[in-house]
Enzyme design. Sequence first.
Site, short mmCIF file in Angstrom:
data_model
loop_
_atom_site.label_atom_id
_atom_site.label_comp_id
_atom_site.label_asym_id
_atom_site.label_seq_id
_atom_site.Cartn_x
_atom_site.Cartn_y
_atom_site.Cartn_z
N ARG A 199 -71.35 52.51 87.70
CA ARG A 199 -70.96 51.70 88.85
C ARG A 199 -69.44 51.77 89.03
O ARG A 199 -68.67 51.00 88.43
CB ARG A 199 -71.45 50.26 88.69
CG ARG A 199 -72.97 50.18 88.64
CD ARG A 199 -73.50 48.81 88.95
NE ARG A 199 -73.38 47.88 87.85
CZ ARG A 199 -74.32 47.66 86.92
NH1 ARG A 199 -75.45 48.34 86.95
NH2 ARG A 199 -74.13 46.77 85.98
N ASP B 218 -88.65 44.87 95.80
CA ASP B 218 -87.33 44.34 96.09
C ASP B 218 -86.41 45.47 96.55
O ASP B 218 -86.73 46.64 96.43
CB ASP B 218 -86.74 43.55 94.91
CG ASP B 218 -86.25 44.43 93.77
OD1 ASP B 218 -86.21 45.66 93.88
OD2 ASP B 218 -85.88 43.86 92.73
N LYS C 171 -91.05 45.91 86.23
CA LYS C 171 -90.12 45.97 87.35
C LYS C 171 -89.28 47.25 87.25
O LYS C 171 -88.65 47.49 86.21
CB LYS C 171 -89.20 44.74 87.35
CG LYS C 171 -88.17 44.72 88.47
CD LYS C 171 -87.34 43.45 88.40
CE LYS C 171 -86.32 43.37 89.52
NZ LYS C 171 -85.25 44.39 89.37
N ARG D 102 -83.56 41.55 104.13
CA ARG D 102 -82.60 40.66 104.79
C ARG D 102 -83.21 39.89 105.96
O ARG D 102 -82.56 39.02 106.52
CB ARG D 102 -81.39 41.47 105.32
CG ARG D 102 -80.57 42.18 104.26
CD ARG D 102 -79.85 41.24 103.33
NE ARG D 102 -78.99 41.94 102.40
CZ ARG D 102 -79.37 42.45 101.23
NH1 ARG D 102 -80.65 42.31 100.85
NH2 ARG D 102 -78.53 43.07 100.45
N SER E 212 -83.49 35.73 84.58
CA SER E 212 -83.00 36.91 83.86
C SER E 212 -82.80 36.63 82.37
O SER E 212 -82.39 35.53 81.97
CB SER E 212 -81.67 37.36 84.47
OG SER E 212 -81.07 38.38 83.69
N THR F 216 -88.18 44.63 82.85
CA THR F 216 -87.40 45.62 83.61
C THR F 216 -87.42 46.94 82.84
O THR F 216 -87.03 46.99 81.68
CB THR F 216 -85.97 45.14 83.83
OG1 THR F 216 -86.00 43.97 84.64
CG2 THR F 216 -85.14 46.20 84.52
N GLN G 157 -87.84 37.30 83.14
CA GLN G 157 -87.54 38.73 83.14
C GLN G 157 -87.02 39.13 81.77
O GLN G 157 -86.08 38.52 81.26
CB GLN G 157 -86.51 39.07 84.21
CG GLN G 157 -86.06 40.53 84.23
CD GLN G 157 -84.83 40.78 83.36
OE1 GLN G 157 -84.05 39.88 83.09
NE2 GLN G 157 -84.69 42.01 82.89
N TYR H 218 -85.46 41.99 79.19
CA TYR H 218 -84.87 43.26 78.78
C TYR H 218 -85.20 43.44 77.29
O TYR H 218 -84.87 42.58 76.48
CB TYR H 218 -83.35 43.26 78.93
CG TYR H 218 -82.84 43.49 80.33
CD1 TYR H 218 -83.10 44.67 81.01
CD2 TYR H 218 -82.05 42.53 80.95
CE1 TYR H 218 -82.60 44.88 82.29
CE2 TYR H 218 -81.55 42.73 82.23
CZ TYR H 218 -81.83 43.91 82.89
OH TYR H 218 -81.34 44.11 84.16
N GLY I 200 -82.56 39.45 95.83
CA GLY I 200 -81.54 39.34 94.80
C GLY I 200 -80.18 39.01 95.40
O GLY I 200 -79.71 37.87 95.33
N ARG I 201 -79.56 39.98 96.05
CA ARG I 201 -78.24 39.73 96.63
C ARG I 201 -78.25 38.59 97.65
O ARG I 201 -77.31 37.78 97.67
CB ARG I 201 -77.66 41.01 97.23
CG ARG I 201 -77.24 42.04 96.17
CD ARG I 201 -76.54 43.23 96.79
NE ARG I 201 -76.11 44.20 95.79
CZ ARG I 201 -76.84 45.24 95.39
NH1 ARG I 201 -78.05 45.44 95.93
NH2 ARG I 201 -76.39 46.07 94.48
N TYR J 46 -69.20 42.89 91.01
CA TYR J 46 -70.47 42.88 90.28
C TYR J 46 -71.65 42.76 91.22
O TYR J 46 -72.62 43.53 91.11
CB TYR J 46 -70.49 41.73 89.27
CG TYR J 46 -71.73 41.72 88.41
CD1 TYR J 46 -71.86 42.61 87.35
CD2 TYR J 46 -72.78 40.83 88.67
CE1 TYR J 46 -73.00 42.62 86.57
CE2 TYR J 46 -73.91 40.84 87.89
CZ TYR J 46 -74.03 41.74 86.84
OH TYR J 46 -75.17 41.75 86.08
N HIS K 62 -83.68 48.81 91.35
CA HIS K 62 -82.64 47.94 90.76
C HIS K 62 -81.51 47.68 91.75
O HIS K 62 -80.33 47.59 91.38
CB HIS K 62 -82.08 48.57 89.48
CG HIS K 62 -81.73 47.56 88.42
ND1 HIS K 62 -82.62 47.17 87.44
CD2 HIS K 62 -80.60 46.85 88.17
CE1 HIS K 62 -82.04 46.28 86.64
NE2 HIS K 62 -80.81 46.07 87.08
#
Length: 368
Positions: A175, A294, A239, A298, A117, A166, A138, A140, A317-318, A35, A263
């Site tokens: 995915r 975004d 976003k 890093r 979220s 978003t 955020q 949806y 995010g990640r 995910y 995204h």
Amino acid sequence: MPLEPYLTQIPAEIAAVSDYEAFARARLDDNAWAYVHSGAADEITFRNNRLAFDACGLRNRALVDVRGGHTRLELFGQTLHHPILLAPVAYQRLFHPEGELATVRAAAAMDAAMVVSTLANHTLEDIARQAHSPLWFQLYFQSDREFTLNLVRRAEAAGYQALVVTVDASIAGVRNREQRAGFHLPAGISAVNLQGMPQASLALAQGQSQVFDGLMAHAPTWRDIERLRQLTDLPLLLKGITHPEDAKLALSLGVDGLIVSNHGGRTLDTVPASLHLLPAIAEVVQGQIPLLLDGGIRRGTDIVKALALGASAVLIGRPLIYGLAAAGALGVVHVLRVLWEELEVAMALTGCRTLADIHPDNVLATAP
């Protein structure tokens, strides 16, 4: 293999944000890893978000007096100590038992704004009760627009200070990595803020498309943004803006800010890297409203590059999830600290005493 226990202190071998990735992988099962560490289709955009920063060089400046420098900024009437925000990431209990509650404590410890979220695993009220730094919600859009408005009203009542809609994920991307792993939400993990929402049912006639007539039947349009702008006084950001024409439409509707984002490469593959999309959006906006970015951040040097090309701030995010998965709130705090410290070093070496000193001439489009 059994999963590694969460770290209770940060080892010396974690010196950079990218070091967290291996530590997170060792503590996540294949389901959760698929995910967080996946992109749409062939994951070209996912990879290119990072590569774009590598291909962009910085110009250092010599002998600049940067004493008294700082990273503070103002966004929507809020004073932020640095331009690093925590992006909205769904289902954070996939990565740590405390989920968003650990993340919001980390945000408070590092004076970071957090975007919560719609698909959080804790109620937006419970998260707000533990917030001691700016908190944004955020949104949806849901098929039931009254339920959607109720989410907005709950965010307002709980003290959220901005609304982030978003707009680039009306349907999920293809995915394949998730598909191959058979991704599913484990028992006990759900979008608790959507509990009680009436479920729309739509029967397709013969010949109708599952995508166009089914999944997209209740997707939001610019009319929904126009109505939402009329219904809330919160600062409203969109976003997922990647096209200059969409930026123009947003400005015409009185939107307060834009987040240039693909995204994280999770919806439409082969969309250009966020960093490459930023200058064209900045050209349209001309400083009328803040731009955020975004995708691929890093390093502290990445933040300088994003700000030089038109962003006011960035979201991660990640990286926050890798930190959360490795060490809970402690990991998120450390991720933020590393990026903040690296940002200050990069600013000092490029001769920038404040964020306002960062300009396009600080970067080269392609690294030598």
